[in-house]
Scaffold this active site. Structure first.
Site, PDB file in Angstrom:
ATOM      1  CE  LYS A   1      -7.313  -0.597   0.942  1.00 10.04           C
ATOM      2  NZ  LYS A   1      -7.366   0.492   1.907  1.00 10.04           N
TER       3      LYS A   1
ATOM      4  CG  HIS B   1      -4.026  -1.081  -1.921  1.00  6.47           C
ATOM      5  ND1 HIS B   1      -4.562   0.184  -2.022  1.00  6.47           N
ATOM      6  CD2 HIS B   1      -3.685  -1.245  -0.625  1.00  6.47           C
ATOM      7  CE1 HIS B   1      -4.517   0.769  -0.834  1.00  6.47           C
ATOM      8  NE2 HIS B   1      -3.994  -0.078   0.035  1.00  6.47           N
TER       9      HIS B   1
ATOM     10  CB  SER C   1      -0.966   0.006   1.186  1.00  2.69           C
ATOM     11  OG  SER C   1      -0.294  -0.274   2.377  1.00  2.69           O
TER      12      SER C   1
HETATM   13  C1  LIG Z   1      -3.249  -4.162   2.318  1.00  3.91           C
HETATM   14  C2  LIG Z   1      -4.340  -3.697   3.212  1.00  3.91           C
HETATM   15  N1  LIG Z   1      -4.953  -4.581   4.011  1.00  3.91           N
HETATM   16  C3  LIG Z   1      -5.958  -4.216   4.827  1.00  3.91           C
HETATM   17  C4  LIG Z   1      -6.412  -2.916   4.875  1.00  3.91           C
HETATM   18  C5  LIG Z   1      -7.508  -2.555   5.812  1.00  3.91           C
HETATM   19  O1  LIG Z   1      -8.687  -2.504   5.114  1.00  3.91           O
HETATM   20  P1  LIG Z   1     -10.036  -2.071   5.856  1.00  3.91           P
HETATM   21  O2  LIG Z   1     -10.143  -0.595   5.713  1.00  3.91           O
HETATM   22  O3  LIG Z   1     -11.106  -2.831   5.171  1.00  3.91           O
HETATM   23  O4  LIG Z   1      -9.863  -2.505   7.289  1.00  3.91           O
HETATM   24  C6  LIG Z   1      -5.820  -1.963   4.063  1.00  3.91           C
HETATM   25  C7  LIG Z   1      -6.302  -0.568   4.114  1.00  3.91           C
HETATM   26  O5  LIG Z   1      -5.575   0.365   4.179  1.00  3.91           O
HETATM   27  C8  LIG Z   1      -4.751  -2.359   3.220  1.00  3.91           C
HETATM   28  O6  LIG Z   1      -4.150  -1.459   2.445  1.00  3.91           O
END
Ligand SMILES: Cc1ncc(COP(=O)(O)O)c(C=O)c1O
Length: 391
Positions: free
Chosen positions: A239, A208, A180
């Site tokens: 997202k 992502h 990310s």
């Molecule tokens: C790779 C990754 N996993 C998990 C999450 C967390 O997602 P959520 O907002 O659904 O908790 C994110 C969000 O930033 C992320 O980038």
């Protein structure tokens, strides 16, 4: 409280204090931000522009009407709404897994998954740049789990760890599909080969990658021609797929059934609201129906990257819709973000502890709904800020 106040003051003095910015309407390529007027958003994960899509909104409203606010309890106590089952079946079908299970967030999905998957005698192996939810999920595993971390994308080190842990009951490798903060992709072909060779399980958080990569937008595995080769996929609905909230684990039925027995966020916390389950399922349907969304997202990303290079920026390379530009000090990254916002372009600066000290950056994120004029406006602002702040 005095200590916390002191730390807040210190963050303010150093220019690294995060301020809440208030939006007066829905997330979209252009939003209304309190005190700033209309602003162009290049910092949302709204990759497909579906957060404000009329059908996605209508599905959420219909979900609310049909199911009310929720069951006012956790699923195993008060029942699972058919809206959850529909969403889970839709995700499993799209990703080609036997089953899927929804959570209120991918944070919950990861922290609900890994402590169940990794037990006594197992080794859990994680990329050093994995998302914070994976790092915390690893920390939540029991004392009998050996936790190992390999350098970002370093397949040689991973191979060594897999050899060293050959005698353990099971080995589980966990990685982001798209990282990310870097925007780069996990080396999935090598990961799949290594995990198969060493009989290890591979878990990919594709938050992502979903709705961004692959022919149908099914994510990083599809991008590499590895659909069906990943043991367990986790992801977010917050997202590309509507952007509200929600996450999931997709994989074998035995795993999903077992999570339903043991996964703590499911056992002790309410389910995803029906409105979100319904809007996310609609977002998936829109993605599958309209391949033009992916084409526009990719063309926008290609164009923006090309023009950034012309302007003299050196974004980190990558094939995802995340375009990070390293700035250095946290305060400077925040200053760049503020200078852009003055020009009504919303790009967030990230510093320590989200990224390592000295590697602060701005992170630009593309959206299928940007027009060429939107992108040129953002590029013009970046050009001015580059000159103003000497980037
Ligand atoms: C790779 C990754 N996993 C998990 C999450 C967390 O997602 P959520 O907002 O659904 O908790 C994110 C969000 O930033 C992320 O980038």
């Amino acid at each position: 409280m005095r200590r916390l106040q002191g730390e807040n003051d210190e963050l303010r003095r150093s220019g690294a204090f995060k301020q809440a910015l208030h939006l007066e309407g829905p997330m979209a390529p252009r939003i209304r931000m309190e005190g700033h007027g209309e602003v162009l958003v290049l910092s949302s994960n709204n990759y497909l522009g579906l957060a404000n899509h009329p059908e996605v909104i209508a599905a959420g409203v219909a979900g609310l009407r049909a199911f009310g606010a929720g069951t006012a309890s956790v699923r195993f106590i008060c029942g699972t709404l058919t809206a959850h089952r529909d969403l889970e079946q839709g995700l499993a079908r799209f990703l080609g897994t036997e089953a899927a299970l929804s959570y209120v967030s991918c944070w919950n999905a990861n922290t609900g998954l890994l402590p169940v998957l990794a037990g006594d005698g197992d080794t859990l192996i994680s990329d050093e740049l994995n998302h914070a939810s994976i790092i915390d999920a690893c920390r939540l595993t029991g004392k009998g789990v050996e936790r190992r971390v390999y350098r970002h994308g370093d397949m040689q080190q991973l191979a060594e760890i897999l050899k060293e842990s050959a005698q353990r009951r099971a080995r589980i490798v966990v990685t982001d599909g798209v990282f990310s903060m870097e925007g780069d992709l996990a080396p999935l072909p090598d990961l799949v080969t290594l995990c198969q060779k060493h009989d290890a399980l591979l878990v990919v958080d594709d938050s992502h990658g979903l709705g961004v990569l692959g022919k149908r937008g099914a994510g990083t595995a599809e991008h590499f021609g590895l659909a069906g080769k990943i043991d367990v996929i986790t992801g977010t609905l917050g997202k590309a797929l509507g952007g509200a909230a929600g996450g999931f684990v997709a994989g074998p039925s035995a795993l999903v059934d077992h999570l339903f027995q043991k996964s703590r966020p499911l056992l002790f916390s309410n389910a995803l609201p029906a409105t979100v389950a319904a809007s996310a399922l609609k977002a998936l349907e829109v993605l599958e129906r309209d391949p033009g969304l992916l084409a526009r997202l990719r063309e926008n990303t290609r164009y923006f990257r090309e023009k950034l290079l012309v302007l003299g920026f050196a974004p980190l390379p990558g094939e995802s819709a995340i375009i990070p530009i390293l700035i250095g000090a946290t305060a400077k990254a925040m200053a760049v973000s503020q200078a852009l916002l003055k020009r009504r372009v919303f790009v967030t600066g990230f510093g320590y502890p989200v990224v390592p000290e000295g590697k602060a950056r701005i992170r630009i994120q593309m959206c299928a709904a940007f027009t060429r004029a939107d992108l040129d406006e953002a590029l013009a602002a970046l050009k001015e800020v580059k000159a103003e702040l000497g980037l």
